[in-house]
Design a protein around this motif. Sequence first.
Motif, short mmCIF file in Angstrom:
data_model
loop_
_atom_site.label_atom_id
_atom_site.label_comp_id
_atom_site.label_asym_id
_atom_site.label_seq_id
_atom_site.Cartn_x
_atom_site.Cartn_y
_atom_site.Cartn_z
N SER A 159 80.75 25.68 -90.49
CA SER A 159 80.97 27.13 -90.52
C SER A 159 80.95 27.74 -89.12
N SER A 160 80.01 27.25 -88.27
CA SER A 160 79.86 27.87 -86.95
C SER A 160 81.09 27.64 -86.08
N GLU A 161 81.89 26.62 -86.40
CA GLU A 161 83.13 26.39 -85.67
C GLU A 161 84.28 27.16 -86.34
N PHE A 162 84.28 27.13 -87.68
CA PHE A 162 85.37 27.76 -88.42
C PHE A 162 85.47 29.25 -88.10
N CYS A 163 84.29 29.89 -87.88
CA CYS A 163 84.39 31.34 -87.64
C CYS A 163 84.95 31.64 -86.25
N CYS A 164 85.07 30.59 -85.38
CA CYS A 164 85.66 30.83 -84.06
C CYS A 164 87.09 30.28 -83.97
N GLU A 165 87.30 29.10 -84.56
CA GLU A 165 88.61 28.44 -84.45
C GLU A 165 88.97 27.81 -85.77
N HIS A 166 90.19 28.05 -86.25
CA HIS A 166 90.51 27.52 -87.58
C HIS A 166 91.99 27.26 -87.83
N GLY A 167 92.83 27.45 -86.85
CA GLY A 167 94.26 27.27 -87.10
C GLY A 167 94.78 28.37 -88.02
N PRO A 168 96.07 28.24 -88.42
CA PRO A 168 96.68 29.34 -89.18
C PRO A 168 96.05 29.55 -90.56
N LEU A 169 95.73 30.79 -90.86
CA LEU A 169 95.14 31.14 -92.16
C LEU A 169 95.93 32.27 -92.79
N ASN A 170 96.07 32.21 -94.09
CA ASN A 170 96.64 33.33 -94.85
C ASN A 170 96.29 33.11 -96.31
N GLU A 171 96.94 33.85 -97.20
CA GLU A 171 96.57 33.74 -98.63
C GLU A 171 96.95 32.39 -99.23
N LYS A 172 97.67 31.58 -98.45
CA LYS A 172 98.03 30.23 -98.93
C LYS A 172 96.99 29.20 -98.49
N ALA A 173 95.89 29.66 -97.92
CA ALA A 173 94.80 28.73 -97.56
C ALA A 173 93.62 29.02 -98.48
N LEU A 174 93.20 28.00 -99.21
CA LEU A 174 92.05 28.15 -100.10
C LEU A 174 90.79 27.68 -99.36
N ILE A 175 89.77 28.52 -99.36
CA ILE A 175 88.54 28.15 -98.65
C ILE A 175 87.44 27.89 -99.68
N LEU A 176 86.91 26.67 -99.65
CA LEU A 176 85.76 26.32 -100.49
C LEU A 176 84.53 26.41 -99.58
N ILE A 177 83.60 27.28 -99.93
CA ILE A 177 82.44 27.47 -99.06
C ILE A 177 81.20 26.98 -99.78
N ILE A 178 80.46 26.08 -99.13
CA ILE A 178 79.27 25.51 -99.79
C ILE A 178 78.01 25.98 -99.06
N SER A 179 77.07 26.49 -99.83
CA SER A 179 75.77 26.85 -99.24
C SER A 179 74.71 26.88 -100.33
N GLN A 180 73.70 26.04 -100.19
CA GLN A 180 72.60 26.03 -101.15
C GLN A 180 72.01 27.42 -101.27
N SER A 181 71.63 28.00 -100.13
CA SER A 181 70.91 29.28 -100.12
C SER A 181 71.83 30.47 -100.34
N GLY A 182 73.10 30.31 -100.00
CA GLY A 182 74.02 31.44 -100.05
C GLY A 182 73.69 32.48 -99.00
N GLU A 183 72.88 32.13 -98.03
CA GLU A 183 72.40 33.10 -97.04
C GLU A 183 72.74 32.73 -95.62
N THR A 184 73.14 31.47 -95.39
CA THR A 184 73.31 30.98 -94.02
C THR A 184 74.30 31.86 -93.25
N ALA A 185 73.85 32.40 -92.13
CA ALA A 185 74.66 33.38 -91.40
C ALA A 185 75.99 32.78 -90.94
N ASP A 186 75.96 31.53 -90.44
CA ASP A 186 77.21 30.89 -89.99
C ASP A 186 78.21 30.84 -91.13
N THR A 187 77.72 30.52 -92.31
CA THR A 187 78.61 30.36 -93.47
C THR A 187 79.13 31.72 -93.93
#
Length: 611
Positions: free
Chosen positions: A329-357
């Motif tokens: 997550s800490s990299e994705f929020c800075c660099e991620h290549g092309p994104l738009n509505e055709k990119a599906l993001i699956l986000i995993i977090s046990q706590s659901g609180e991690t700031a990077d995520t």
Amino acid sequence: MSGIVGYIGNSSAQPILLDCLTHLDYRGYDSAGVAISNLEKIELRKETGRIEDLDASLQIDPILEGHLGIGHTRWASHGAPTILNAHPITDEKERFIVVHNGIIENYLKLKSHLISQGYLFVTDTDTEVIPHLLVEYDTGDVEETVRKVLPMLKGSFALAIMSRNQPDTIIGISQENPLIVGFGNNEAFLSSDIAALLSYTKEIHPIKNGEIAVLRPGEVKIKTIAGDTIHPKKRIIEWHEDDFSLQDYDHYMLKEIMEQPAALKNTLKGRLTETGVQLPELDSFFEEHDVSQFRRIIIVANGTSYHSGLIGKKVMETMLDIPIETAVSSEFCCEHGPLNEKALILIISQSGETADTLSAWSEAKRYGCPTIAITNKRRGNLARKADYTICTNAGPELAVPATKAYTTQITVLLLLSILFTEKTQGPGLNRVPDMIKELHQLPEEVDKTLIMTQDAIDQFAQVTEDQQSLFLIGRGLDYVLALEGALKLQEVAYLHADAYAAGEMKHGTMALITPGVPVIALSTQKHLREKTINNIKELKARDAFVVGVTTIGDDEVSEIVDEVMYIPEAHPYLMPIIAAIPLQLLAYYAGTVRGYNVDRPRNLAKSLTVE
Ligand code: G6P
């Protein structure tokens, strides 16, 4: 990342605050502090170290007895874990008293403005700007003053605030950071997590962004930032006290490792039928989206959740024949290549609180990407934000090292892989019946693995006691699992453990192999077995001490290694769950044999609410 609590009622506040803080120390344990009011005066005490250290200090030198107070347990982010930087943090004259979790992003700008106005800063914390701002904008009424100052603060934070002028009031604020009001019998609580409240009340209201909780004797008001009163929709906590107690275990880590068969049953419950998989939480996702139309599917997470994402990637892409990417997550929020509505993001977090995520989620939304969260907190921050949420249903995980979070997350990813494969008619369709059959057996197989490996691992852990470093190797899914095994050993046993793709050792790392160096060789993927065996032989030729982890009856591996750890055989995609068990146990015993606090490893915290 820290834990904050508040109490107001008829009982003595100090023991309640300390008890609540004890349940929050997974959030940080660098220092702790309380502020207690007897409705006339407020007194503070802070100590470095854990709640026990604060408790001991209060026993030796008590502060005033009062029925109202706030408390804090800290994971140091801004400033060393010293008494000065411990919370509560105040202004010079202690007019305002603040405990804080999260980060004030614009604190440097605020600080230089306040310094130019003559305010003296004595801590290295971002928090200190808050009491000074409250002094600067003090209207004489704490609630009104807080409403004035709040819009000046940027970032994600939760706060509990007291004022010397109004020692009968506690203010609670939550901005993108959890803070819960608990309603008791003529008493009320504030807490970063329901874990702290269970023995006092089950009736709660999570404070939402833009809400202010005002706690006074006999009343709790939830207000908007404009000052309008809101009627809170009280919720009843579903978890039970037992879920949070150690029961007969010495550590939460071991309890949570042993709970995995039950946790996995819960993850699968209602989702696995005789012939298929159902995830009703994704019904509207499938109505609105065609999985085969996504140009990118990216799995984003941190730490152990990232490792389960790596397993998910490997399984999903072979079943779907769509390339799946992963990013921390800490990299994705800075660099991620092309994104738009055709990119599906699956986000995993046990706590659901991690700031990077959470920051990665914001970045994905900035580009209009649909987001699916996999989390253990059904009503956590991530679940509230994501378009769709699948809960792992693992029950509370309190030890800092994640164990059941990992195996239940992989299980959800397997369910998702099956569903996506069915929806896209992917090439893995013919594997689905076997996977379903074996998923039904999974909790039982994990149970068997726990029984089979526990004693052997305990003995091997003794062998690692004098070692400074250790290597883990594997191919394919075994390599990804090796990464998680290494992380566990680093976190819990402070061992320099490194994971390598088995075939990669000879390209450099082999230079570190000297006689007796311990190596754990994972060989659970039948189709990669021959190649892994060759790599083990290369290590044995250099006299490494190799422990093989392989399936029952694999004599060829057992013949060439020094020790063997047998585990039950299952579908290859399920092996990263089964083989995780001996690695988790190894980390646990290696940590305890060295005398470390495995539940609260040094410098770490369970969920990190700072980037
Ligand atoms: C912290 C914990 C790790 C955890 C990671 C991600 O670093 O110490 O054990 O894996 O956060 O946590 P999450 O709650 O987002 O899964």
